[in-house]
Structure formats: C-alpha cells, structure tokens
Design an enzyme around this catalytic site. Sequence first.
Site, short mmCIF file in Angstrom:
data_model
loop_
_atom_site.label_atom_id
_atom_site.label_comp_id
_atom_site.label_asym_id
_atom_site.label_seq_id
_atom_site.Cartn_x
_atom_site.Cartn_y
_atom_site.Cartn_z
N HIS A 72 7.17 13.48 5.04
CA HIS A 72 7.51 12.47 6.05
C HIS A 72 8.97 12.07 5.87
O HIS A 72 9.40 11.73 4.78
CB HIS A 72 6.63 11.21 5.88
CG HIS A 72 5.22 11.41 6.32
ND1 HIS A 72 4.34 10.37 6.49
CD2 HIS A 72 4.52 12.53 6.63
CE1 HIS A 72 3.16 10.84 6.89
NE2 HIS A 72 3.25 12.15 6.97
N TYR A 203 3.50 0.39 8.58
CA TYR A 203 3.31 -0.86 7.85
C TYR A 203 3.44 -1.99 8.87
O TYR A 203 4.49 -2.12 9.50
CB TYR A 203 4.39 -1.05 6.79
CG TYR A 203 4.30 -0.16 5.58
CD1 TYR A 203 4.79 1.15 5.60
CD2 TYR A 203 3.74 -0.60 4.38
CE1 TYR A 203 4.73 1.98 4.49
CE2 TYR A 203 3.68 0.21 3.25
CZ TYR A 203 4.17 1.49 3.31
OH TYR A 203 4.11 2.30 2.20
N PRO A 295 0.61 -2.33 -4.50
CA PRO A 295 0.69 -0.99 -3.89
C PRO A 295 1.60 -0.89 -2.66
O PRO A 295 1.86 0.23 -2.19
CB PRO A 295 -0.76 -0.68 -3.50
CG PRO A 295 -1.43 -2.00 -3.40
CD PRO A 295 -0.74 -2.91 -4.36
N LYS A 299 4.60 2.77 -5.46
CA LYS A 299 5.42 3.15 -6.62
C LYS A 299 4.66 3.51 -7.89
O LYS A 299 5.21 4.15 -8.79
CB LYS A 299 6.39 2.00 -6.98
CG LYS A 299 7.46 1.77 -5.94
CD LYS A 299 8.55 2.81 -6.06
CE LYS A 299 9.40 2.92 -4.83
NZ LYS A 299 9.31 4.18 -4.13
N TYR A 387 12.45 3.38 -1.24
CA TYR A 387 11.18 3.99 -0.86
C TYR A 387 11.11 5.47 -1.28
O TYR A 387 10.09 5.92 -1.81
CB TYR A 387 10.94 3.84 0.66
CG TYR A 387 9.49 4.02 1.05
CD1 TYR A 387 8.60 2.95 1.04
CD2 TYR A 387 9.00 5.27 1.40
CE1 TYR A 387 7.27 3.12 1.37
CE2 TYR A 387 7.66 5.45 1.74
CZ TYR A 387 6.80 4.37 1.72
OH TYR A 387 5.49 4.54 2.05
#
Length: 396
Positions: A72, A203, A295, A299, A387
């Site tokens: 992604h 998200y 979460p 990570k 990220y």
Amino acid sequence: MRTQVGIIGAGPAGLMLSHLLHLYGIESIILENRTREQIEGTIRAGVLEQGTVNLLNEVGVGDRMMREGYIHHGIELQFNGVRHRINMHELTDGKSIMLYAQHEVIKDLVQVRLDSGGEIIFNVEDVQIHNIDSKTPKITFRREKDGELEEISCNFIAGCDGYHGPSRQAIPKEVRKEIKHTYPFGWLGILIEMPPVSPELIYTNHESGFALLSTRSDDIQRFYLQVDPNDDIENWSDDRIWTELHTRVDTKDGWNISEGPIIQKNIVSMRSFICEPMQYGQLFIAGDAAHIVPPTGAKGLNLAIADVQVLAKGLKQFYQTSETELLEQYSSICLRRVWKAQRFSSWMTNILHRNFKHSHFEYGLQLTELDVVTSSKAAATNLAENYVGLPIEWEL
Ligand code: RFL
Ligand code: PHB
C-alpha cells in the site's frame, strides 16, 4: 543442553532473532510454551513497515510475502464524513507498507528455522531464568507438565516472551523501571469473509467513535470499532456491529460499506508500556516483553523486529571480536526508537479516537489536528515517515 543464545518465545522477535543469529553463524535454541499450531493460528498484526519488509527479503524469508501480501502506497484519514488520502510513497521518497498477516510471517520464520536445522522446542512448561548476572546463565524448563526438569546453559538469554512472559521479571526490581499508560478506549476487532472494501486502509474519526477498515486477503477483511475497553463482546450482535460501521464509515458523498459474514470477533484494551532498561547482565529483552504500544500506529510487530536486529548485530560483534560495545548500547538504541513509536502511536490514538470526556473545545482541536495533517505537506510528511517506519539510529 548447551547453546550460545537461549531464546524464550517463538513470536516474531524470537524467531527472527534465531534466524539472524543462524545467518551470522551463532547457535540458538528457542523455547516456546504454545504449540506450533497455536502460534501459527493466532490473528494479530497486519501492517509491516518498509524496513521490516526489506529485512524479510534480505534474509531470504520474503518470497511468500511478496507473492501474497499487498503493498500500500497510502492510507486514508476520514473525518466529518470526508476522506483524505496521505500519499506515503510520495512523501517518503518511495517507501510504502505491506499488508501481510503476522501469523503468516510466523509460519515463514518457523519454516526457515526448521529447514536449516534450527531447534524450536514447542509446548514447554515452567520456563525459568537463572544466573543472569554471571557469564554462565541458564534456562530451566519441562517438556510437559510434571516432566523432568531440563537445563540449557548459554552465554546470553534473549527474553522474547511477550508482555506476559517471565523474562522481564528476571530484571531486579531496583533496576527495572516500568512506565505505563492506559487509554480509555478498546478495539472491537472483526474478521469478515468478503472481498476488500477499499484499496487502502481507512482510519476514521467519527463523533460516535473511531473505526478502522483493514484487510487480510482477497477473501478476508479486518475491521475495528472503538468500544468501551470493559464492554462485553456479547453486547455486540452482528447487526449492531454493521449499524455502527455504517454510522462511522459511510461517507457524505454516498459511499456505503458492503457487508459479509463475520467469522470472528473480540475486544482488546489499549495501553502503552515501556520497561527501562531492556538489558540486565546477560539477559536482553525484546519486543512486547519490553514494550507495548496501542495498535493505532501499527507498530508492535515492527518494533519487535527492529529490537532483534540491534541485538543480533551486537551478538555478532561479540562473537566475532569479543567487543561488547554494541551490546552495551542495545537498550539505549532500542529505547530511543521505542519512545518515538510510543509518541507516534499515542498521537494517532488521540487524534482518531473519540474521548467522551472531552469538552467541545478539545474535540474541536482534535478535528483541527486532522485538518492540519491532511492539508499541510509538512504535517503529512511527519505522519508518513513514522507510519512507513523510522530508521534504526545506530549512533546515539
Ligand atoms: P509475541 O508475539 O507475544 O510472542 C511471544 C511468544 O512468547 C511465548 N511465551 C513463552 N514461551 C515460553 N515460556 C513462557 N513462559 C512464555 N510466555 C510467553 C508466547 O507464546 C509467544 O509465542 O511477542 P513479540 O515476538 O515481541 O511480537 C510482538 C507482536 O506480536 C505484537 O507487538 C503485535 O502483534 C502488535 N500488533 C500490531 N503490530 C504491528 O506492527 N502492526 C499491526 O498492525 C498490529 N496490529 C497488534 C495488532 C496486536 C494486537 N493485539 C491482539 C494485541 C492488532 C492487535 C489486535
Ligand atoms: C490490522 O490490519 O490488524 C491493523 C492495521 C492497522 C493498524 C492496526 C491493525 O493500525
């Protein structure tokens, strides 16, 4: 029994450490208290950072991930019913993430260890650590309940036994500082049998609570809903879950989430935890044994893999040169990166979840933070860099 490094726990940390040590010509034995079927069947993480993907490829364990995983290049942040894409690939000079389930990484690592003659003793009981402040530490264990007590003598012990394992407790209380924070949020996670609903993770911040749409494969999807951490899964019928998902993730421009059969559901609470230092005498702790992150930043697994990269290099330096410089810096090098991951995970958690105790002012600031992150290139770059994964800083 004798080995150079005794490893407790066959999670991502223990298995990767054992594999790296093998590539460096260092012997290890892994003790695991669950069965192979259990460790290969537990559903947990799904997001691999660029550095984790690179490492799996470099050490010859990436073939199936490259075939079956999904790369992604971005993620979507949704608030006020509108989606905003963070193009991580563009913002980080070509880095991305891989969606490939943790239990598939486990299967690949177990296979590569067993194929190269590695020793993993599954289903052990009563694992205990001895003499870590001498040069001859030992681990004792039983192969079955009430079985004979067996002993492994080694030079080093790696505690890769997760948050509930015994290793961390072996660091004396006077030396060990445990830093804890709990969040007033829980995640209800579901697995659904249906095709992906979106090409990238979504998200969502909604006034009823956070939601996350993630994926596992062409046929299985993974979604999460913010719930009270003390809520009972019995209160969440499939109908209620779908109603809540529609409320939180359907968009103003008419996108509606499709539905499918829910095949698994559970609730987990969220916390941050750090143990300082991550080393005492000949014992080194790694992964969830040393730290837990909420979460939201994806990570945990990646931190576990980064820790053992540092540990494996330190052990390689020791066995090749008798130098202990890198081993002595293990805890500081790891903790610097762990704290950065805590900062990021905590920030992601706080901007995306609905804190029902917050004032209108605090909620307004939270939405504005999302506005800034999705409209400022500088702010989005910071999110993207974290990220896809920060580098390991070998120089302190
Ligand atoms: P693990 O995976 O817990 O492995 C520890 C192993 O040690 C064994 N063990 C023992 N063995 C012998 N004797 C004993 N006394 C023992 N006690 C325990 C256990 O059986 C186990 O096999 O720790 P490790 O290797 O440090 O790996 C950490 C990761 O598993 C964890 O951080 C992630 O799963 C966290 N996480 C995520 N991480 C990500 O990077 N990306 C994600 O997308 C992500 N999503 C998640 C997550 C964790 C979740 N849950 C369930 C906590 C999503 C969820 C819902
Ligand atoms: C998952 O797919 O399980 C997942 C994805 C992203 C997260 C956490 C979990 O932040």
